[in-house]
Scaffold this motif. Sequence first.
Motif, PDB file in Angstrom:
ATOM      1  N   LYS A   4     -50.016  34.537 -18.867  1.00 20.30           N
ATOM      2  CA  LYS A   4     -49.530  34.784 -20.230  1.00 20.30           C
ATOM      3  C   LYS A   4     -50.244  35.971 -20.862  1.00 20.30           C
ATOM      4  O   LYS A   4     -49.661  36.725 -21.644  1.00 20.30           O
ATOM      5  CB  LYS A   4     -49.731  33.537 -21.093  1.00 20.30           C
ATOM      6  N   ALA A   5     -51.564  36.156 -20.512  1.00 24.17           N
ATOM      7  CA  ALA A   5     -52.323  37.279 -21.082  1.00 24.17           C
ATOM      8  C   ALA A   5     -51.833  38.622 -20.570  1.00 24.17           C
ATOM      9  O   ALA A   5     -52.005  39.657 -21.229  1.00 24.17           O
ATOM     10  CB  ALA A   5     -53.809  37.101 -20.775  1.00 24.17           C
ATOM     11  N   LYS A   6     -51.235  38.683 -19.369  1.00 23.64           N
ATOM     12  CA  LYS A   6     -50.762  39.949 -18.806  1.00 23.64           C
ATOM     13  C   LYS A   6     -49.467  40.422 -19.474  1.00 23.64           C
ATOM     14  O   LYS A   6     -49.144  41.611 -19.396  1.00 23.64           O
ATOM     15  CB  LYS A   6     -50.523  39.791 -17.303  1.00 23.64           C
ATOM     16  N   ILE A   7     -48.733  39.523 -20.069  1.00 29.78           N
ATOM     17  CA  ILE A   7     -47.429  39.909 -20.643  1.00 29.78           C
ATOM     18  C   ILE A   7     -47.587  40.937 -21.761  1.00 29.78           C
ATOM     19  O   ILE A   7     -46.898  41.960 -21.780  1.00 29.78           O
ATOM     20  CB  ILE A   7     -46.677  38.659 -21.123  1.00 29.78           C
ATOM     21  N   PRO A   8     -48.505  40.741 -22.753  1.00 25.18           N
ATOM     22  CA  PRO A   8     -48.639  41.770 -23.798  1.00 25.18           C
ATOM     23  C   PRO A   8     -49.023  43.130 -23.225  1.00 25.18           C
ATOM     24  O   PRO A   8     -48.542  44.173 -23.675  1.00 25.18           O
ATOM     25  CB  PRO A   8     -49.721  41.204 -24.707  1.00 25.18           C
ATOM     26  N   GLU A   9     -49.932  43.140 -22.203  1.00 24.21           N
ATOM     27  CA  GLU A   9     -50.386  44.421 -21.620  1.00 24.21           C
ATOM     28  C   GLU A   9     -49.220  45.146 -20.961  1.00 24.21           C
ATOM     29  O   GLU A   9     -49.000  46.359 -21.180  1.00 24.21           O
ATOM     30  CB  GLU A   9     -51.496  44.148 -20.599  1.00 24.21           C
ATOM     31  N   THR A  10     -48.443  44.417 -20.131  1.00 24.42           N
ATOM     32  CA  THR A  10     -47.316  45.068 -19.447  1.00 24.42           C
ATOM     33  C   THR A  10     -46.233  45.481 -20.430  1.00 24.42           C
ATOM     34  O   THR A  10     -45.589  46.516 -20.270  1.00 24.42           O
ATOM     35  CB  THR A  10     -46.733  44.106 -18.409  1.00 24.42           C
ATOM     36  N   THR A  11     -46.054  44.679 -21.499  1.00 28.55           N
ATOM     37  CA  THR A  11     -45.085  45.049 -22.530  1.00 28.55           C
ATOM     38  C   THR A  11     -45.499  46.343 -23.224  1.00 28.55           C
ATOM     39  O   THR A  11     -44.677  47.215 -23.527  1.00 28.55           O
ATOM     40  CB  THR A  11     -44.945  43.911 -23.546  1.00 28.55           C
ATOM     41  N   ALA A  12     -46.814  46.472 -23.481  1.00 27.08           N
ATOM     42  CA  ALA A  12     -47.319  47.710 -24.102  1.00 27.08           C
ATOM     43  C   ALA A  12     -47.100  48.907 -23.183  1.00 27.08           C
ATOM     44  O   ALA A  12     -46.756  50.011 -23.622  1.00 27.08           O
ATOM     45  CB  ALA A  12     -48.789  47.537 -24.446  1.00 27.08           C
ATOM     46  N   VAL A  54     -43.606  44.034 -16.267  1.00 27.79           N
ATOM     47  CA  VAL A  54     -43.272  42.972 -17.250  1.00 27.79           C
ATOM     48  C   VAL A  54     -42.598  41.810 -16.551  1.00 27.79           C
ATOM     49  O   VAL A  54     -42.941  40.635 -16.773  1.00 27.79           O
ATOM     50  CB  VAL A  54     -42.360  43.540 -18.357  1.00 27.79           C
ATOM     51  N   GLU A  55     -41.603  42.143 -15.661  1.00 30.67           N
ATOM     52  CA  GLU A  55     -40.927  41.069 -14.946  1.00 30.67           C
ATOM     53  C   GLU A  55     -41.901  40.307 -14.066  1.00 30.67           C
ATOM     54  O   GLU A  55     -41.856  39.089 -13.938  1.00 30.67           O
ATOM     55  CB  GLU A  55     -39.789  41.651 -14.082  1.00 30.67           C
ATOM     56  N   GLY A  56     -42.812  41.061 -13.446  1.00 30.47           N
ATOM     57  CA  GLY A  56     -43.808  40.383 -12.608  1.00 30.47           C
ATOM     58  C   GLY A  56     -44.704  39.480 -13.414  1.00 30.47           C
ATOM     59  O   GLY A  56     -45.051  38.364 -12.978  1.00 30.47           O
ATOM     60  N   ALA A  57     -45.107  39.968 -14.629  1.00 35.34           N
ATOM     61  CA  ALA A  57     -45.970  39.128 -15.466  1.00 35.34           C
ATOM     62  C   ALA A  57     -45.235  37.859 -15.875  1.00 35.34           C
ATOM     63  O   ALA A  57     -45.797  36.761 -15.870  1.00 35.34           O
ATOM     64  CB  ALA A  57     -46.406  39.910 -16.711  1.00 35.34           C
ATOM     65  N   ARG A  58     -43.948  38.013 -16.257  1.00 31.84           N
ATOM     66  CA  ARG A  58     -43.180  36.837 -16.651  1.00 31.84           C
ATOM     67  C   ARG A  58     -42.972  35.894 -15.461  1.00 31.84           C
ATOM     68  O   ARG A  58     -43.027  34.676 -15.598  1.00 31.84           O
ATOM     69  CB  ARG A  58     -41.829  37.264 -17.204  1.00 31.84           C
ATOM     70  N   ALA A  59     -42.723  36.493 -14.281  1.00 28.62           N
ATOM     71  CA  ALA A  59     -42.594  35.641 -13.082  1.00 28.62           C
ATOM     72  C   ALA A  59     -43.905  34.934 -12.791  1.00 28.62           C
ATOM     73  O   ALA A  59     -43.925  33.769 -12.372  1.00 28.62           O
ATOM     74  CB  ALA A  59     -42.166  36.502 -11.890  1.00 28.62           C
ATOM     75  N   GLY A  60     -45.023  35.649 -13.068  1.00 27.57           N
ATOM     76  CA  GLY A  60     -46.320  34.991 -12.877  1.00 27.57           C
ATOM     77  C   GLY A  60     -46.513  33.823 -13.819  1.00 27.57           C
ATOM     78  O   GLY A  60     -47.069  32.784 -13.443  1.00 27.57           O
TER      79      GLY A  60
END
Length: 595
Positions: free
Chosen positions: A221-229, A311-317
Motif C-alpha cells: 500500500k505504501a508503494k502506491i503513492p510513490e508510483t502514482t507520483a 502503479v499497476e504493479g503496486a496495485r497488484a502487489g
Amino acid sequence: MRIIPVITALLVMGFLYVLVLERDRLQEFTRAYTPAALLGGDAEQTATDGEAEDVAAAPEEDDQQTALPEGTVRVMAMRSTAQEIDSAVILRGETEALRQVEVRAETSGKIVSEPLRRGTFVEAGQMMCEIDTGTRRVSKQEAQARLAEANSRVPEAGARLAEARAQVPAAKARIAEAEAGVPAAEARLLEARSRVPEAEARLLEARARIPASEARLAEAKAKIPETTARLAEAEARYPEAEARLLEAQARVKEAEINLNAARQLARDGFAAQTRLASAEAAYESSKAQVQSALSGLKSAEAGIQAAKSQVEGARAGVETARSDVESAIAGVQAAQSQVENARAGVETALSSVEGARAAVISAKASLEGALAAIEAALSGEENARAGIQSAEAALATTDKEIDRLSITAPFSGLLETDTAELGALMQPGGVCATIIQLNPIKIVGFVPEVDVARVELGARAGARLVGDTEVVGQVSFVSRSADPVTRTFRVELTAENADLLIRDGQTAAIAIEAEGAPAHLLPQSALTLNDEGDLGVRSIDADGLALFNPVKLLRDTRDGVWVTGLPDQVDVITVGQEFVTDGVPVAPSFEEVIQ
C-alpha cells in the motif's frame, strides 16, 4: 341573570324579618301614620262614637300583643293532624324487553338462506340463517373412515403382541454385540486425543503468518503513492517534450529558409561562402535538435508507460498482499476448524465410548423392553378400542358442526334486525340477527335506598306509559346491590303484553304497592336541619317552647311534602324556625287564624 333571584330572596327575607321579629315596631309605625294622627284633634272630633270605640279598643289589643315576656320570639305556625296516606313507592323508569339476544354463528361459511326482515315474528326453533355445508360432508366421511381404520387396528394389536414376544432372543444378541464394541470405542478415543496437539500446532503456525502478510500488505500500500507520483511526473514531462519537438521543427524550417537564401545569395555572388557554411551548419544542427526532441518525446512516453506499469504493479502487489492476508486468516480459520474437529473427534470418541456402554445398558434394557412390549402389546388392544371411541367422538363433532349450520330462534319473539343476507360470509361469532321477546314485558326503575325496604317481591304494581297507556303487573326483581353512582336499586316489574303494543324503551311512571302510614302534609319550607345535620321540623310543645322533631320524608308533591315521625297532632313552626332553638319560648301566629 342570577342576581335577580338573589335580590328577590333578600327582599323576601327582609319582609319576613320585619313581619315576624319587628312586628311591634311595625304596628307602632302604622299607628303613628294613621289619618287620625296626621289630621290632629279635628279628625278626632269628627269621628263617630263607633269609631271612637274601635280606636279605644285597638290600643288594648295591641297592648296585649306587644306585652310578651322577655326572650319570647314571634313565629308563624300551623296546626297539623296526621292522615292515613297510601304510601306507594313512586318512581320513573322505562320498559325493557324480557329477553334480547344477538343470535350469533358458531361456525363459518356462506349464508344460503333468504333473509327475514326486521319486525318479523319468529317461533322458537324457527330457521333464521342457514350456512353452506362446504366440505363438512367430506369431513364427516373422513371421520367415518377413521372409525373404520380404528376398528381395523384391533387385529394389528394382536400381531404386535406376537412380534414383541419374538424380540426377546434378538435383544440378548444385541447385549453381546454391545459389550464387544466397548474396547474399539476406547481405542478411537485415544487416537482422537492424539490429534488435538497437532491441530493446535497448526493453528499457532497459521496465526504466526498473519503479521508478515499484514506487513507485506502495508508495504504494498505504501508503494502506491510513490508510483502514482512518478506517473504524474512522467505525464508532466510529456507536454514539455512535445513543445521541444515543435520548437526544433520550427528551427529546422527557419534554418532551411536561411540555407536556401544563403545558397541563392552565394550563387549570385552576394554572400560569402562562410555564411553558406554557417547556414548549412545551422540547418544540420536544427535537424539534430528535432531528432533529440523526438527522442525526448519517446523517452517521456516510455516513462509514462513505465510509471503506469509501476502503479499497476503496486496495485497488484496490494492485491497479492491482501490475498496473502486473507489466505493467512483462512489458514487460521482452517486450523481452528481442525482444532475444533479434533476436539469434536474427542467428544465423538467419548460419545462413542459412552454410546457403547449405553448400548450395553440399552441392549439390556431392550430385553426388558421386549418384555415390556409384550405388556404394551396387550395394552395396544385397549388403545385400539380407545381409538375407536376417539373416532366416534370425531364423527360426533362433525355431526355437531353440521348441526351448527342451521341457526334457529332460541325463543319466540320479534326480529329487531334483518337476518344475515343471502351470500354473506359468516365467521364464528358473527351476528345472524337480534331477537327480542316482548311478552311478558319488563318495566325497570330505580328506587332510592330510603324506600327500597318497602318494595317486596310479588307486590302489585302499575305503570303509566306515554299516551296514558296503563299496565298492571307485579314486582319480579329487587336488586341486592346499589348502583355505585346514583346509590339506587334496580327494580323490575313483569306485565302481560300479549298484543305486543308496548315497545322496548318507553318511558313509564311506576307505582308499587306498599303499606299505608300516618303522615303530615307540610310546606317544604318548614323543613330544617339541627346541629347534627338531621332533617326535621320545629314544633311548639304544650309549654309554648320550640322543640326540634326529626322526620322522615315519604313523598314530595305540589301541595307540600308528606313526612312521618311526628305526633298525631302537632303545631309546626312554618316561619321563623331558623331563629329559634330548643327550649326558646315562642309566640305563634297560626296561619289558619290569619287566613
